[in-house]
Design an enzyme around this catalytic site. Sequence first.
Site, PDB file in Angstrom:
ATOM      1  CB  THR A  70     -35.492  -0.434   6.724  1.00  0.00           C
ATOM      2  OG1 THR A  70     -36.217  -0.280   5.498  1.00  0.00           O
ATOM      3  CG2 THR A  70     -36.430  -0.884   7.829  1.00  0.00           C
ATOM      4  CG  HIS A 127     -34.728  -5.987  -1.960  1.00  0.00           C
ATOM      5  ND1 HIS A 127     -34.713  -4.824  -1.232  1.00  0.00           N
ATOM      6  CD2 HIS A 127     -36.036  -6.228  -2.240  1.00  0.00           C
ATOM      7  CE1 HIS A 127     -35.961  -4.377  -1.062  1.00  0.00           C
ATOM      8  NE2 HIS A 127     -36.769  -5.217  -1.658  1.00  0.00           N
ATOM      9  CD  GLN A 176     -35.913  -3.172   3.155  1.00  0.00           C
ATOM     10  OE1 GLN A 176     -36.410  -2.422   2.323  1.00  0.00           O
ATOM     11  NE2 GLN A 176     -35.766  -2.819   4.412  1.00  0.00           N
ATOM     12  CB  VAL A 198     -27.863  -6.877  -2.204  1.00  0.00           C
ATOM     13  CG1 VAL A 198     -29.321  -6.762  -2.623  1.00  0.00           C
ATOM     14  CG2 VAL A 198     -27.182  -5.513  -2.329  1.00  0.00           C
ATOM     15  CG  LEU A 210     -28.714   7.785  12.337  1.00  0.00           C
ATOM     16  CD1 LEU A 210     -28.090   7.579  13.708  1.00  0.00           C
ATOM     17  CD2 LEU A 210     -27.626   7.735  11.267  1.00  0.00           C
ATOM     18  CE1 TYR A 241     -26.593  -3.988  -7.700  1.00  0.00           C
ATOM     19  CE2 TYR A 241     -26.883  -3.372  -9.998  1.00  0.00           C
ATOM     20  CZ  TYR A 241     -27.343  -3.389  -8.692  1.00  0.00           C
ATOM     21  OH  TYR A 241     -28.535  -2.809  -8.374  1.00  0.00           O
ATOM     22  CB  CYS A 274     -24.506 -19.236 -18.037  1.00  0.00           C
ATOM     23  SG  CYS A 274     -25.363 -20.504 -17.103  1.00  0.00           S
TER      24      CYS A 274
HETATM   25  P1  NAD Z   1     -32.423   3.399   3.022  1.00  0.00           P
HETATM   26  O1  NAD Z   1     -31.066   3.893   2.621  1.00  0.00           O
HETATM   27  O2  NAD Z   1     -33.609   3.908   2.324  1.00  0.00           O
HETATM   28  O3  NAD Z   1     -32.607   3.723   4.573  1.00  0.00           O
HETATM   29  C1  NAD Z   1     -31.613   3.466   5.515  1.00  0.00           C
HETATM   30  C2  NAD Z   1     -32.122   3.894   6.875  1.00  0.00           C
HETATM   31  O4  NAD Z   1     -31.153   3.514   7.828  1.00  0.00           O
HETATM   32  C3  NAD Z   1     -32.340   5.404   7.030  1.00  0.00           C
HETATM   33  O5  NAD Z   1     -33.632   5.621   7.561  1.00  0.00           O
HETATM   34  C4  NAD Z   1     -31.253   5.840   8.028  1.00  0.00           C
HETATM   35  O6  NAD Z   1     -31.710   6.816   8.937  1.00  0.00           O
HETATM   36  C5  NAD Z   1     -30.976   4.557   8.763  1.00  0.00           C
HETATM   37  N1  NAD Z   1     -29.604   4.429   9.276  1.00  0.00           N
HETATM   38  C6  NAD Z   1     -28.455   4.918   8.771  1.00  0.00           C
HETATM   39  N2  NAD Z   1     -27.409   4.541   9.513  1.00  0.00           N
HETATM   40  C7  NAD Z   1     -27.911   3.782  10.531  1.00  0.00           C
HETATM   41  C8  NAD Z   1     -27.336   3.102  11.631  1.00  0.00           C
HETATM   42  N3  NAD Z   1     -26.015   3.114  11.849  1.00  0.00           N
HETATM   43  N4  NAD Z   1     -28.161   2.420  12.454  1.00  0.00           N
HETATM   44  C9  NAD Z   1     -29.513   2.409  12.261  1.00  0.00           C
HETATM   45  N5  NAD Z   1     -30.117   3.050  11.247  1.00  0.00           N
HETATM   46  C10 NAD Z   1     -29.315   3.715  10.380  1.00  0.00           C
HETATM   47  O7  NAD Z   1     -32.352   1.826   2.960  1.00  0.00           O
HETATM   48  P2  NAD Z   1     -33.473   0.683   2.929  1.00  0.00           P
HETATM   49  O8  NAD Z   1     -34.674   1.099   3.706  1.00  0.00           O
HETATM   50  O9  NAD Z   1     -32.766  -0.583   3.235  1.00  0.00           O
HETATM   51  O10 NAD Z   1     -34.000   0.598   1.420  1.00  0.00           O
HETATM   52  C11 NAD Z   1     -33.212   0.775   0.329  1.00  0.00           C
HETATM   53  C12 NAD Z   1     -32.867  -0.328  -0.640  1.00  0.00           C
HETATM   54  O11 NAD Z   1     -31.464  -0.227  -0.815  1.00  0.00           O
HETATM   55  C13 NAD Z   1     -33.092  -1.753  -0.336  1.00  0.00           C
HETATM   56  O12 NAD Z   1     -33.843  -2.211  -1.402  1.00  0.00           O
HETATM   57  C14 NAD Z   1     -31.720  -2.431  -0.388  1.00  0.00           C
HETATM   58  O13 NAD Z   1     -31.800  -3.589  -1.178  1.00  0.00           O
HETATM   59  C15 NAD Z   1     -30.806  -1.453  -1.044  1.00  0.00           C
HETATM   60  N6  NAD Z   1     -29.452  -1.258  -0.483  1.00  0.00           N
HETATM   61  C16 NAD Z   1     -28.758  -2.247   0.144  1.00  0.00           C
HETATM   62  C17 NAD Z   1     -27.508  -2.017   0.729  1.00  0.00           C
HETATM   63  C18 NAD Z   1     -26.764  -3.148   1.393  1.00  0.00           C
HETATM   64  O14 NAD Z   1     -26.913  -4.289   0.970  1.00  0.00           O
HETATM   65  N7  NAD Z   1     -25.993  -2.881   2.442  1.00  0.00           N
HETATM   66  C19 NAD Z   1     -26.943  -0.745   0.684  1.00  0.00           C
HETATM   67  C20 NAD Z   1     -27.678   0.270   0.033  1.00  0.00           C
HETATM   68  C21 NAD Z   1     -28.916  -0.010  -0.537  1.00  0.00           C
HETATM   69 ZN    ZN Z   2     -27.411 -20.497 -18.194  1.00  0.00          ZN
END
Ligand code: NAD
Ligand code: ZN
Length: 239
Positions: free
Chosen positions: A179, A109, A91, A93, A205, A57, A139
Amino acid sequence: MWTKETKVVILTGAGISAESGIRTFRASDGLWEEHRIEDVATPMGWERNPQLVWDFYQERRRQLFEVGPNPGHVALTKLEEYLDEMLLVTQNVDNLHDRAGSKNLIHIHGELEKLRCEECDYVGIMMEDHDLTSSFVSCPECSNAVMRPHIVWFHEMPMRMSEIEKALNQCDVFIAIGTSGHVYPAAGFLASAKQQGSHCIGINLDPPLNFDLFDEFHQGKAGEILPELVHQWINTEQP
Ligand code: NAD
Ligand code: ZN
């Protein structure tokens, strides 16, 4: 279809941040940035090997300084300015919606820029240089406990669910962007919105898992498609 009074709920996922240079989650076989999800995104992983999880992280947190919002994030702020009532649930972060200027925003999330104390529940933005190294951070409130990432891991409860359910029950339009529809409960928002009669729009996508529930689907990159769609939505107001 659209007026200023149209009530809109938007769900975004990793896809909207992909064009900013942040990798999506499921890009390759359950590996996220070369790590197994069970190792870096569960409370058990944190218990087993806190240093691995912390380093993972910390890298994501430092990356926030190297990336910025893209035209997809910006388009959603334009839509929010136009509408009387819009809720953006992400979703993601990362802080790219925040930095683009989205206001009514729920990070279901959690947020990379915040750390949380499990002893006293203190939560705060901690992004100074000394908060971003491989050393654990104590902390600022109760000083003896070690801070954890303010992230909702698998097996933990997403944040502010009752506010989201209330908005979903009342929305006229529901839009899911970037998503894959794998991670619940967020993946279930589409079905709830659809069931209570919302017009459901998808922008992704690849066709997501729950593809057939959308009334309207736009395939492509959010950063390319969204600015044009938002422009259309804002300009199709009935006289
Ligand atoms: P996922 O990776 O499962 O899905 C991402 C989706 O986005 C895919 O279906 C893909 O086809 C599509 N995609 C890729 N590039 C794109 C674009 N340029 N435009 C439109 N669509 C596009 O992600 P999710 O559904 O968000 O779920 C996964 C989990 O991952 C969540 O819980 C999230 O908290 C976490 N996460 C967050 C980040 C971040 O904060 N940026 C990054 C990775 C994972
Ligand atoms: Zn504390």
